[in-house]
Design an enzyme around this catalytic site. Structure first.
Site, PDB file in Angstrom:
ATOM      1  N   GLY A  42       0.842  -1.198   0.000  1.00 24.64           N
ATOM      2  CA  GLY A  42       0.000   0.000   0.000  1.00 24.64           C
ATOM      3  C   GLY A  42       0.873   1.243   0.000  1.00 24.64           C
TER       4      GLY A  42
ATOM      5  N   CYS B  76       4.971  -6.333   1.717  1.00 24.29           N
ATOM      6  CA  CYS B  76       5.375  -4.931   1.845  1.00 24.29           C
ATOM      7  C   CYS B  76       4.580  -4.253   2.969  1.00 24.29           C
ATOM      8  CB  CYS B  76       5.216  -4.233   0.498  1.00 24.29           C
ATOM      9  SG  CYS B  76       6.096  -2.675   0.381  1.00 24.29           S
ATOM     10  N   TYR B  77       3.672  -3.329   2.639  1.00 25.74           N
ATOM     11  CA  TYR B  77       2.872  -2.688   3.685  1.00 25.74           C
ATOM     12  C   TYR B  77       2.148  -3.739   4.521  1.00 25.74           C
ATOM     13  CZ  TYR B  77      -0.491   0.477   5.891  1.00 25.74           C
ATOM     14  OH  TYR B  77      -1.225   1.182   6.800  1.00 25.74           O
TER      15      TYR B  77
ATOM     16  N   HIS C   7       8.099  -7.486  -3.465  1.00 26.78           N
ATOM     17  CA  HIS C   7       6.847  -7.792  -4.177  1.00 26.78           C
ATOM     18  C   HIS C   7       6.991  -9.072  -4.997  1.00 26.78           C
ATOM     19  CE1 HIS C   7       4.477  -4.182  -3.295  1.00 26.78           C
ATOM     20  NE2 HIS C   7       5.664  -3.623  -3.136  1.00 26.78           N
TER      21      HIS C   7
ATOM     22  N   GLU D 208       4.723 -10.552  -6.561  1.00 27.81           N
ATOM     23  CA  GLU D 208       3.765 -10.581  -7.673  1.00 27.81           C
ATOM     24  C   GLU D 208       4.304  -9.972  -8.960  1.00 27.81           C
ATOM     25  OE1 GLU D 208       3.692  -8.790  -4.978  1.00 27.81           O
ATOM     26  OE2 GLU D 208       2.782  -6.815  -5.240  1.00 27.81           O
TER      27      GLU D 208
ATOM     28  N   GLY E  56     -17.721  -7.314 -28.927  1.00 28.52           N
ATOM     29  CA  GLY E  56     -16.517  -7.397 -28.097  1.00 28.52           C
ATOM     30  C   GLY E  56     -16.449  -8.760 -27.406  1.00 28.52           C
TER      31      GLY E  56
ATOM     32  N   ASP F 167     -16.053  -9.733 -24.308  1.00 29.20           N
ATOM     33  CA  ASP F 167     -16.805  -9.983 -23.078  1.00 29.20           C
ATOM     34  C   ASP F 167     -18.272 -10.304 -23.366  1.00 29.20           C
ATOM     35  OD1 ASP F 167     -14.416  -9.310 -21.970  1.00 29.20           O
ATOM     36  OD2 ASP F 167     -15.036  -7.296 -21.351  1.00 29.20           O
TER      37      ASP F 167
ATOM     38  N   LYS G 154      -9.607 -10.641 -17.456  1.00 31.20           N
ATOM     39  CA  LYS G 154      -9.666 -10.702 -18.926  1.00 31.20           C
ATOM     40  C   LYS G 154      -9.032 -11.989 -19.472  1.00 31.20           C
ATOM     41  CE  LYS G 154     -10.868  -8.244 -22.555  1.00 31.20           C
ATOM     42  NZ  LYS G 154     -12.182  -7.607 -22.673  1.00 31.20           N
TER      43      LYS G 154
END
Ligand code: XMP
Length: 526
Positions: free
Chosen positions: A59, A86-87, A182, A184, A238, A240, A382
């Site tokens: 954060g 982290c945070y 991090h 990720e 589209g 989606d 997505k």
């Protein structure tokens, strides 16, 4: 938020880091279901969600500030593993009795982490290299200004960097872990393995969030919600909305009614392609509404881009509503909202499930219609939508088509939109895209299209002087469409496209190539 959740699931509490969504995507990539909620979600929701493990994200704030966010206490009392990033690691340390101080040196970017304890379950046998004394070393990505200076009782220190004495901490008995870096982001080379270790070995999750299970889960949930009712869906072309349509049709068959509005602002043959694919191949119950005249006459004389967008939206709502009124038995409206829309539009954690995508243009449905909202993709990212689209049999070429704005060619014809301009632009765009496919370049680009410039320039063809319109080509590469680089296409390729457009399209005398990055330029010209 979702129908039936898989038993194994991770809860991510978001403290506002720009990377939090990435954490969720990484966990999903491992085939494990996760949800991302705001850090201050009420405890009963957490307990009801019954996570197999909890991740506290990074954060932007400093945990040293008195009123900075803290995790709900139940996170540490639920008896499940916790990973603070982290945070998230710092607040865990403070909440459990440790200390954090503002560091004299901010650590940002690459860092080398020296592992001090080889036995940690989180890091065991995970390393990029070994130090001269044989201890594992990790290359990681850091972004912090505060440091833990004292760890809570029951914790041990697992790793450090030059300027961060407590880089990885753990309380093995309680299964609480903290990493200052991090995991990720891909810059942390072993990051995914560390997350994998946490999710599979520490939380003991099983990888069952696969396309087949996602589809089954979604179908069960649709059937449970819709029962014997009818659903209407505005098919935009589209990804989606296409995937939502196929999924709903699998679940409720012909009780799904799709409405495809051809606004005259589509790409070459797009309306026909969509109708062929969905009517013949997927046997969808689909109503085709040709409303080109209505859209073009509403756009007549309008030059301002925002007014054009609003007009297109308004006419869509009118046309769509008329169709809805024809079906008195319809009780539900389906939308292709995806998880990112929910996270980004609301940022309110759970309860944020009714977000209407502005470009779906259905926000104007009359209240008296009293339609329920069904959003079969609302818990999917997505890339998951693509995967289940493929699993449902949607062709790769359709799923991998570049994005196309809801306002279509309306924002690619600068100024007033006229039918004659739409025709020219459709052909120019089709030539550009066809050549990109032929040269094997299409899939290397994130988006490519032609733009119509309503300015006349002089040209000569044979002995004849031409005084005709300009087409600009735009091709970009991007990861998130928030920033983008113009693509450096080969000279030979550009020459071929330009020659074809000028020779084959009567009315175009010049082709230019757009070399503007975003920012400052946007991807679309309007
Ligand atoms: P910009 O032009 O804002 O585009 O850099 C970023 C991405 O959004 C798409 N875009 C739209 N999509 N309705 C849409 O559905 C719109 O009005 C719209 N305007 C831009 C654009 O194509 C690009 O992918």
């Amino acid at each position: 938020m979702t129908g039936k959740l898989p038993k194994d699931r991770i809860l991510i509490l978001d403290f506002g880091s720009q990377y939090t969504q990435l954490v969720a995507r990484r966990i999903r990539e491992l085939g494990v279901y996760c949800e991302l909620w705001r850090w201050d979600v009420i405890e009963t929701h957490i307990l009801k969600f019954n996570p197999s493990g909890i991740i506290l994200s990074g954060g932007p704030e400093s945990t040293t500030r008195k009123d900075s966010p803290r995790a709900p206490d139940c996170v540490f009392q639920a008896g499940v593993p916790v990973l603070g990033i982290c945070y998230g690691m710092q607040t865990m340390a403070i909440q459990l009795g440790g200390e954090v101080q503002v560091s004299t040196k901010r650590e940002f970017g690459y860092a080398k982490v020296e592992v001090l304890q080889n036995s940690s379950l989180l890091l065991h046998d995970i390393q990029d290299e070994y130090s001269s004394d044989g201890m594992p070393v990790l290359d990681v990505w850091m972004s912090h200004g505060d440091n833990i200076t004292s760890i809570p009782l029951g914790f041990i220190n697992i790793a450090k960097t030059e300027s961060c004495p407590f880089t990885v901490i753990e309380n093995e008995e309680k299964r609480f872990y903290g990493v200052q870096f991090h995991p990720e982001v891909t810059h942390t080379r072993q990051g995914q393995r560390i997350l994998e270790r946490f999710v599979f070995h520490i939380c003991e999750c099983v990888s069952i969030w696969t396309p087949t299970n996602i589809i089954k889960n979604a179908m069960d949930s649709i059937q449970e919600t819709i029962k014997n009712d009818h659903v209407i869906l505005g098919l935009s072309g589209g990804v989606d909305s296409l995937v939502s349509a196929v999924l709903l049709q699998r679940a409720i068959g012909s009780r799904l009614i799709c409405v495809f509005v051809d606004n005259g602002l589509l790409r070459l043959n797009e309306g026909r392609q969509i109708m062929d694919m969905f009517k013949s191949f997927f046997k969808l119950n689909i109503v085709y509404v040709l409303a080109e005249d209505q859209f073009l006459s509403a756009l007549s004389g309008i030059k301002d881009p925002e007014k054009k967008r609003k007009t297109i939206g308004r006419v869509f709502v009118d046309v769509f509503n008329k169709q809805v009124l024809k079906f008195s038995n319809v009780k539900w409206l389906a939308q292709g909202t995806i998880y990112t829309d929910i996270i980004e539009s609301a940022k309110t954690g759970i309860g944020a499930s009714h977000v209407i995508k502005s470009y779906h243009n259905v926000g104007g449905l009359p209240k008296k219609m009293k339609l329920g909202l069904v959003e079969p993709l609302k818990s999917l990212f997505k890339d998951e939508v693509y995967k289940i689209g493929l699993a449902l049999g949607l062709p790769y070429e359709i799923l991998n088509r570049h994005p196309f704005p809801g306002s279509g060619l309306g924002v690619r014809i600068l100024g007033e939109v006229k039918k004659e301009y739409c025709e020219l632009l459709r052909y120019a765009d089709a030539i550009f895209i066809e050549e990109l496919h032929k040269a094997n370049l299409y899939n290397k680009l994130s988006q490519a299209f032609a733009v119509f410039l309503p300015v006349r320039t002089v040209g000569i063809m044979g002995d004849t002087r031409k005084y005709e319109w300009v087409i600009s080509l735009r091709a970009i590469q991007t990861i998130d469409f928030m920033t983008a680089h113009w693509a450096c296409l080969p000279d030979k390729f550009l020459r071929q496209v330009s020659t074809r457009i000028i020779n084959e399209i009567n009315g175009v005398s010049r082709v230019v190539y757009d070399i503007s990055n975003k920012p400052p330029a946007t991807i679309e010209w309007e």
